[in-house]
Scaffold this motif. Sequence first.
Motif, PDB file in Angstrom:
ATOM      1  N   SER A  13       0.847  -1.180   0.000  1.00 39.67           N
ATOM      2  CA  SER A  13       0.000   0.000   0.000  1.00 39.67           C
ATOM      3  C   SER A  13       0.878   1.224   0.000  1.00 39.67           C
ATOM      4  O   SER A  13       1.959   1.213   0.555  1.00 39.67           O
ATOM      5  CB  SER A  13      -0.895   0.006   1.233  1.00 39.67           C
ATOM      6  N   VAL A  14       0.434   2.300  -0.645  1.00 39.39           N
ATOM      7  CA  VAL A  14       1.227   3.505  -0.700  1.00 39.39           C
ATOM      8  C   VAL A  14       0.357   4.703  -0.421  1.00 39.39           C
ATOM      9  O   VAL A  14      -0.841   4.681  -0.632  1.00 39.39           O
ATOM     10  CB  VAL A  14       1.893   3.672  -2.085  1.00 39.39           C
ATOM     11  N   GLY A  35      -5.106   0.108   7.294  1.00 34.79           N
ATOM     12  CA  GLY A  35      -3.998  -0.236   6.408  1.00 34.79           C
ATOM     13  C   GLY A  35      -4.426  -0.469   4.974  1.00 34.79           C
ATOM     14  O   GLY A  35      -3.575  -0.609   4.097  1.00 34.79           O
ATOM     15  N   GLN A  36      -5.720  -0.506   4.722  1.00 36.94           N
ATOM     16  CA  GLN A  36      -6.188  -0.649   3.344  1.00 36.94           C
ATOM     17  C   GLN A  36      -6.051   0.685   2.607  1.00 36.94           C
ATOM     18  O   GLN A  36      -5.857   1.740   3.212  1.00 36.94           O
ATOM     19  CB  GLN A  36      -7.632  -1.139   3.324  1.00 36.94           C
ATOM     20  N   TYR A  37      -6.169   0.639   1.301  1.00 40.05           N
ATOM     21  CA  TYR A  37      -5.931   1.821   0.487  1.00 40.05           C
ATOM     22  C   TYR A  37      -6.832   1.779  -0.739  1.00 40.05           C
ATOM     23  O   TYR A  37      -7.568   0.812  -0.979  1.00 40.05           O
ATOM     24  CB  TYR A  37      -4.459   1.882   0.063  1.00 40.05           C
ATOM     25  N   ALA A  72      -3.299   5.709   0.936  1.00 35.76           N
ATOM     26  CA  ALA A  72      -3.695   4.943   2.115  1.00 35.76           C
ATOM     27  C   ALA A  72      -4.782   5.718   2.852  1.00 35.76           C
ATOM     28  O   ALA A  72      -4.715   6.938   2.971  1.00 35.76           O
ATOM     29  CB  ALA A  72      -2.498   4.727   3.031  1.00 35.76           C
ATOM     30  N   ILE A  73      -5.789   5.022   3.336  1.00 31.03           N
ATOM     31  CA  ILE A  73      -6.877   5.662   4.071  1.00 31.03           C
ATOM     32  C   ILE A  73      -6.395   5.926   5.498  1.00 31.03           C
ATOM     33  O   ILE A  73      -5.975   5.014   6.207  1.00 31.03           O
ATOM     34  CB  ILE A  73      -8.134   4.784   4.080  1.00 31.03           C
ATOM     35  N   ALA A  74      -6.445   7.196   5.899  1.00 32.50           N
ATOM     36  CA  ALA A  74      -5.915   7.579   7.209  1.00 32.50           C
ATOM     37  C   ALA A  74      -6.929   7.390   8.330  1.00 32.50           C
ATOM     38  O   ALA A  74      -6.544   7.138   9.477  1.00 32.50           O
ATOM     39  CB  ALA A  74      -5.448   9.034   7.180  1.00 32.50           C
ATOM     40  N   SER A 104       0.058   8.089   7.765  1.00 31.09           N
ATOM     41  CA  SER A 104      -1.363   8.039   7.395  1.00 31.09           C
ATOM     42  C   SER A 104      -2.038   6.730   7.801  1.00 31.09           C
ATOM     43  O   SER A 104      -3.022   6.744   8.550  1.00 31.09           O
ATOM     44  CB  SER A 104      -1.505   8.297   5.896  1.00 31.09           C
ATOM     45  N   PRO A 105      -1.571   5.556   7.352  1.00 34.73           N
ATOM     46  CA  PRO A 105      -2.237   4.316   7.758  1.00 34.73           C
ATOM     47  C   PRO A 105      -2.016   3.971   9.219  1.00 34.73           C
ATOM     48  O   PRO A 105      -2.785   3.203   9.803  1.00 34.73           O
ATOM     49  CB  PRO A 105      -1.613   3.262   6.838  1.00 34.73           C
ATOM     50  N   ILE A 106      -0.964   4.554   9.818  1.00 31.93           N
ATOM     51  CA  ILE A 106      -0.716   4.301  11.239  1.00 31.93           C
ATOM     52  C   ILE A 106      -1.796   4.950  12.091  1.00 31.93           C
ATOM     53  O   ILE A 106      -2.213   4.414  13.112  1.00 31.93           O
ATOM     54  CB  ILE A 106       0.676   4.814  11.636  1.00 31.93           C
ATOM     55  N   ARG A 107      -2.245   6.134  11.671  1.00 30.34           N
ATOM     56  CA  ARG A 107      -3.375   6.761  12.369  1.00 30.34           C
ATOM     57  C   ARG A 107      -4.572   5.808  12.361  1.00 30.34           C
ATOM     58  O   ARG A 107      -5.229   5.610  13.397  1.00 30.34           O
ATOM     59  CB  ARG A 107      -3.737   8.081  11.700  1.00 30.34           C
TER      60      ARG A 107
END
Length: 271
Positions: A9-10, A94-96, A111-113, A183-186
């Motif tokens: 994912s990016v 973690g999905q995007y 990536a979805i935040a 971003s995905p870590i949030r």
Amino acid sequence: MSTLPFAPSVTHAHFSHSLSPMFILRHLPLTRHLRLSRNNRVASVVSAAAVRQDASLWTPAPLSLIESAAESLFHISIDISNAPDLVASYTRPGQYLQIRVPDVEKPSFMAIASPPSLASSRGAFEFLVKSIAGSTAEILCGLKKGETVELSSVMGNGFNIDLIDPPEEYPTVLIFATGSGISPIRSLIESGFGADRRSDVRLYYGARNLNRMAYQEKFKEWESAGVKVVPVLSQPDDGWKGETGYVQVRLRNVLLSQVCCNSMWIKLIYT
């Protein structure tokens, strides 16, 4: 070394040569040595396939918010309240997905935040986007509230939290992120992974300086959920008394210390 699989994912079409945006490490009482693997950079293949998607898979959605999150970083919210299938497809942090902006054929991976719960309760996807000159992301950051973009279906397996469950058996979780890789870590932190039931959960978050560090207003909330936030600045301003240097170096030092202590860390890669 055991490597636990995650779909790539990016946050945008830019890759670091030295460190993928995020590593999660979990501690296990084993006695094997750790070997780091390089990013296999499959995103170009994924991107090429994605551009050929049928147009019917794209969902138009209006922008509900665009605002500065830090220097060169923008907080973007997209209204998906009229796209229940898209809302339902986002099930794991973690999905995007891909975003297409008007008059630009090539989409950008994002990536979805925000956590899946926000999509369900408010009908919104939130993103942290780095504006890079000449990129689709730059055009996206220059749009206005109410303008329409197109979203692909949600992609990737995201973070399989079951791999570090139950928390009592995996008390140490270290998270490393740089720049827009937060971003995905949030999404991970705000979705919850039992951090408050673990003895040692740390987020090492790297940036050049505090002006380039997004989500500082969320740090207290994250810490109250059991995640200790450790900012690491490579070019701090005078007066900074926190950690300095690069997250990559911090990661290396952590790994070396564990190998020397005859321990093993399993690397969960998020690229």
